[in-house]
Design an enzyme around this catalytic site. Structure first.
Site, PDB file in Angstrom:
ATOM      1  CG  ASP A 100      -0.343  -0.083   2.429  1.00  0.00           C
ATOM      2  OD1 ASP A 100       1.057  -0.259   2.586  1.00  0.00           O
ATOM      3  OD2 ASP A 100      -0.885   0.047   3.803  1.00  0.00           O
ATOM      4  CG  HIS A 101       3.309   2.427   3.257  1.00  0.00           C
ATOM      5  ND1 HIS A 101       2.394   1.856   3.762  1.00  0.00           N
ATOM      6  CD2 HIS A 101       3.762   3.346   4.161  1.00  0.00           C
ATOM      7  CE1 HIS A 101       2.023   2.073   4.819  1.00  0.00           C
ATOM      8  NE2 HIS A 101       2.784   3.176   5.126  1.00  0.00           N
ATOM      9  CG  ASP A 165       1.830   1.641   9.137  1.00  0.00           C
ATOM     10  OD1 ASP A 165       2.492   2.058   8.187  1.00  0.00           O
ATOM     11  OD2 ASP A 165       0.878   2.164   9.716  1.00  0.00           O
ATOM     12  NE  ARG A 447       1.916  10.021  12.509  1.00  0.00           N
ATOM     13  CZ  ARG A 447       2.661   8.941  12.939  1.00  0.00           C
ATOM     14  NH1 ARG A 447       3.560   8.493  11.897  1.00  0.00           N
ATOM     15  NH2 ARG A 447       2.383   8.390  13.805  1.00  0.00           N
ATOM     16  CB  SER A 620      18.627   2.788  19.961  1.00  0.00           C
ATOM     17  OG  SER A 620      19.226   3.932  19.798  1.00  0.00           O
ATOM     18  NE  ARG A 622       8.296   1.161  18.698  1.00  0.00           N
ATOM     19  CZ  ARG A 622       7.313   1.664  18.762  1.00  0.00           C
ATOM     20  NH1 ARG A 622       6.887   2.294  17.641  1.00  0.00           N
ATOM     21  NH2 ARG A 622       6.515   1.273  19.563  1.00  0.00           N
TER      22      ARG A 622
HETATM   23 FE1  SF4 Z   1      -0.993   4.574   4.726  1.00  0.00          FE
HETATM   24 FE2  SF4 Z   1       0.124   5.242   7.177  1.00  0.00          FE
HETATM   25 FE3  SF4 Z   1      -1.404   7.071   5.682  1.00  0.00          FE
HETATM   26 FE4  SF4 Z   1      -2.490   5.031   6.863  1.00  0.00          FE
HETATM   27  S1  SF4 Z   1      -1.379   6.631   7.694  1.00  0.00           S
HETATM   28  S2  SF4 Z   1      -2.819   5.615   4.755  1.00  0.00           S
HETATM   29  S3  SF4 Z   1      -1.134   3.460   6.488  1.00  0.00           S
HETATM   30  S4  SF4 Z   1       0.580   5.985   5.096  1.00  0.00           S
END
Ligand code: SF4
Length: 732
Positions: A100-101, A165, A447, A620, A622
């Site tokens: 998906d990325h 993720d 985000r 560190s 992760r």
């Molecule tokens: Fe993709 Fe992460 Fe955006 Fe969700 S938050 S759409 S998993 S990049």
């Protein structure tokens, strides 16, 4: 009884184990003798050793047995390469990989997908064959975004999952504890090694009242982000409760948990309820709902459970919010937003409005947005801003194509993008503004840090519900408030939007769309993993060498680190010259960057050690902070003290993690010493080793070294890594 309920319709023979939760809790309850929160029930229900595990919230490290693992394509590459190096034939728990990325949004779903398949062929071929080889479910490009696919097919109440993720917590909407982790953690669990998590604190969010009108589940998390800020959830699970929960759809709860990642929470979680049952039924998993019902008392908090902090939100009074720009915790209620836009000089014109993504692309979200689009179209309007729609999954795309919502969006000028991350992760070939040009966009994503969507640091990205984003697209102006303001129809008359309305679930059921799932084949022995030897993106990893049973003698010090050290190899300050990432090769005398010198030692079969200061490896926990030094041929990290997780990770990779018994001995070591490590022939828990530091002038210091290896961890060292040891036992 003998109830066996499959974890997923796509994985026959893998069953939900509610009995384990029940049995573990019986043990833990006797020990703790206090009421438990929901997250405690699920976590302790997955303990590796419920009898002996230390349990103190915020303090102890839990060893857990997750039910499953999920990886997205960007992080899956390294995780699979590492897993493969162990030679274990099948993952220890059901695992899926999701493409998906890597799909860039440019001109629209189909064409963008075709281009991505071409550009990323090498990666997709590798993932498709490696997953097939090791028994992993593979979701092809175009299938959708990892977190939606998980919600639709794999999440279940009371489950424990890790995913590579940060928005893995999305599955909390279906009552699952789902945490975002680094690739190394995923590999451990895939190999059967318990997953270590610092026992989380618990933040309770009590919801009262009832959601309605323009207020959506998204506004709950926008509000919570404003209260807790981007750091407020660190080390904690956010647990929702209270009568208001009943008014949220399951997918809406998913949105809230998804965006909980923005406050740094370990994860977020809702108690099992009838809205989850409805969603499980709609996604063809009625047996799971029934089974969960039988164990429902384990899928909600005990009365009078104790929380480390409690926040209360009355949904009946909650306004829609808009968060941003540049940070997801700058929360502004809609009624105050126009004022803030003007006061802060945020660009008032709205350039692009983007709905969908893993956060907000449910059938409910899409039908509500479509109701707004239809109403605008009735008044003859098209969107003023550019308007994009990202379906979270092929199933959602096919269903909204069938039910007319895509038509409604396209009719007003909307562009439907691929079922993929796209502009959410900067995979956006944006052409309407120049780099550096100040402009505003609004998304229903999660985000909005500087540059995230389009790599333009001057883009002001705001986050809101899909309803607000869609309404704003018609105004083209950030000061528009759809609750109070009017727009002008093409008949010249003003109109005000009605409250959005939609369907929680598709009335005629979901349309699965194109089949994009590749189950692991029956005969996996004949699958060859496709890695192009000329590839610059992928390289097969060799398993680390087991210990050669020899005493390490005359070992060079790669670097003596002075003070704090976060990015262990590159960010550390060299005690020899006070500089970062400039060290001397003790054999050739040349100076160079740390990784270059380490690689030289490696290719000359010369193991090395690092001398470190206090709290070595802090931050560190992760990723591959411990894998990297081992990969570059490191033997031991010898420090005044370790950050705990890094210490364990070093051990897992087969390195010696050692501490000075007397921390002042750190000062006795010169950066150009050669060292011997003695005592490994009788390496045992609690028994010190000795470091012989041989100085340039011929003198020596004998220094006592402590370690925290237990029996099992000593076997990791001898085998070359924990993964090697797992591989050995899998072959026996
Ligand atoms: Fe993709 Fe992460 Fe955006 Fe969700 S938050 S759409 S998993 S990049």
């Amino acid at each position: 009884g003998n109830t066996q309920v499959a974890m997923s319709n796509l994985e026959k023979g893998k069953f939900i184990n509610y009995q384990r939760i029940e049995d573990n809790l019986a043990i833990v309850r006797q020990r703790l003798n206090r009421p438990l929160t929901l997250s405690e029930k699920i976590l302790y229900g997955h303990l590796d050793d419920p009898h002996n595990q230390d349990i103190t919230r915020g303090v102890s490290y839990l060893k857990l047995r997750p039910d499953r693992v999920a990886c997205q394509d960007a992080t899956a590459q390294m995780a699979l390469l590492q897993f493969m190096s162990a030679g274990i034939p099948t993952t220890a728990v059901p695992t899926t990989v999701h493409c998906d990325h890597l799909i860039e949004a440019q001109i629209g779903g189909q064409k963008d997908l075709a281009r991505a398949i071409d550009i990323n062929k090498e990666v997709y071929d590798f993932l498709a064959t490696a997953t097939a080889k090791y028994g992993i479910g593979f979701w092809k490009p175009g299938s959708g975004i990892i977190h939606q696919i998980i919600l639709e097919n794999y999440a279940f109440p009371g489950g424990l999952m890790i995913g590579t993720d940060s928005h893995t917590p999305n599955a909390g909407g279906l009552g699952m504890i789902a945490c975002g982790v680094g690739g190394a953690d995923a590999v451990d669990v895939m190999a059967g090694i318990p997953w270590e998590l610092k026992c989380p604190k618990v933040i309770g969010v009590k919801l009262t009242g009832k959601i309605g009108g323009w207020t959506t589940p998204k506004d709950v998390i926008l509000k919570v982000a404003g209260i807790l800020t981007v750091k407020g959830g660190t080390g904690a699970i956010v647990e929702y409760m209270g009568p208001g929960v009943e008014s949220l759809s399951c997918t809406g709860m998913g949105t809230i948990c998804n965006m909980g990642a923005e406050i740094g929470a370990t994860t977020s979680l809702f108690p099992f309820n009838h809205r989850m049952t409805d969603y499980l039924n709609a996604t063809k998993r009625p047996e799971i709902a029934k089974y969960a019902q039988q164990f429902a008392y384990n899928l909600r908090a005990d009365d009078s459970a104790e929380y480390d902090q409690v926040i209360e939100i009355n949904l009946s009074e909650l306004e829609p919010h808009i968060n941003g720009p540049f940070t997801p915790d700058l929360a502004t209620p809609l009624s105050k937003f126009a004022e803030e836009v003007k006061k802060n000089n945020w660009p008032q014109e709205l350039k692009v409005a983007l709905i969908g993504s893993c956060t907000n692309s449910s059938y409910e979200d899409m039908t509500r947005s479509a109701s707004i689009a239809r109403e605008a179209a009735e008044h003859g309007l098209e969107t003023k801003s550019k308007f994009t729609i990202t379906p979270g999954s092929e199933q959602v795309r096919a269903t909204i194509a069938r039910d007319g919502q895509i038509d409604a969006f396209e009719k007003v000028g909307g562009l439907v993008l691929a079922n993929a991350c796209g502009p959410c992760i900067g995979q956006w070939d944006r052409r309407d503004v120049k780099k550096g040009e100040a402009n505003s966009i609004i998304t229903s994503y999660n985000r909005n840090f500087t540059g995230r969507n389009d790599a333009n640091p001057a883009t002001h990205a705001f986050v809101a519900s899909p309803d607000i984003v869609t309404a704003m697209a018609f105004a083209g102006d950030l000061t528009f408030n759809p609750l109070t303001d009017t727009l002008t129809g093409n008949d010249g008359k003003p109109f005000k939007f009605s409250d959005p309305s939609g369907f929680e679930l598709p009335p005629t059921g979901y349309d699965p769309g194109v089949d994009t799932f590749q189950p692991p084949p029956e005969d996996r022995a004949r699958v060859t993993v496709a890695v192009d030897p000329k590839s610059d993106r992928l390289q097969l990893l060799e398993p680390f060498q087991p210990w050669d049973n020899l005493k390490p003698v005359d070992i060079p010090i790669l670097i003596k680190v002075k003070g704090k050290c976060k990015n262990c190899l590159i960010g550390a300050i060299n005690a020899q010259n006070g500089e970062a990432n400039n060290i001397q090769n003790k054999i050739t005398g040349e100076w160079g960057p740390v990784p270059t010198v380490a690689a030289w030692y490696k290719s000359n079969n010369k193991p090395w050690v690092v001398i470190g200061d206090h709290n070595y490896g802090e931050g560190s926990s992760r990723e591959h902070a411990a894998l990297e030094p081992r990969y570059l041929g490191g033997l031991a990290i010898i420090v005044r003290s370790f950050a705990r997780i890094h210490e364990t990770n070093l051990k897992k990779q087969g390195m010696l993690a050692l501490t000075f018994v007397d921390p002042t001995d750190y000062d006795k070591i010169q950066p150009d010493d050669k060292v011997d490590i003695t005592g490994l022939e009788s390496f045992a828990p609690g028994k010190n080793l000795t470091l012989v530091a041989k100085h340039k002038d011929g003198s020596k210091d004998e220094i006592a070294l402590a370690h925290s290896f237990n029996e099992g961890q000593i076997e990791w060292f001898k085998a070359g890594s924990a993964l090697n040891l797992m591989a050995k036992s899998a072959q026996n």
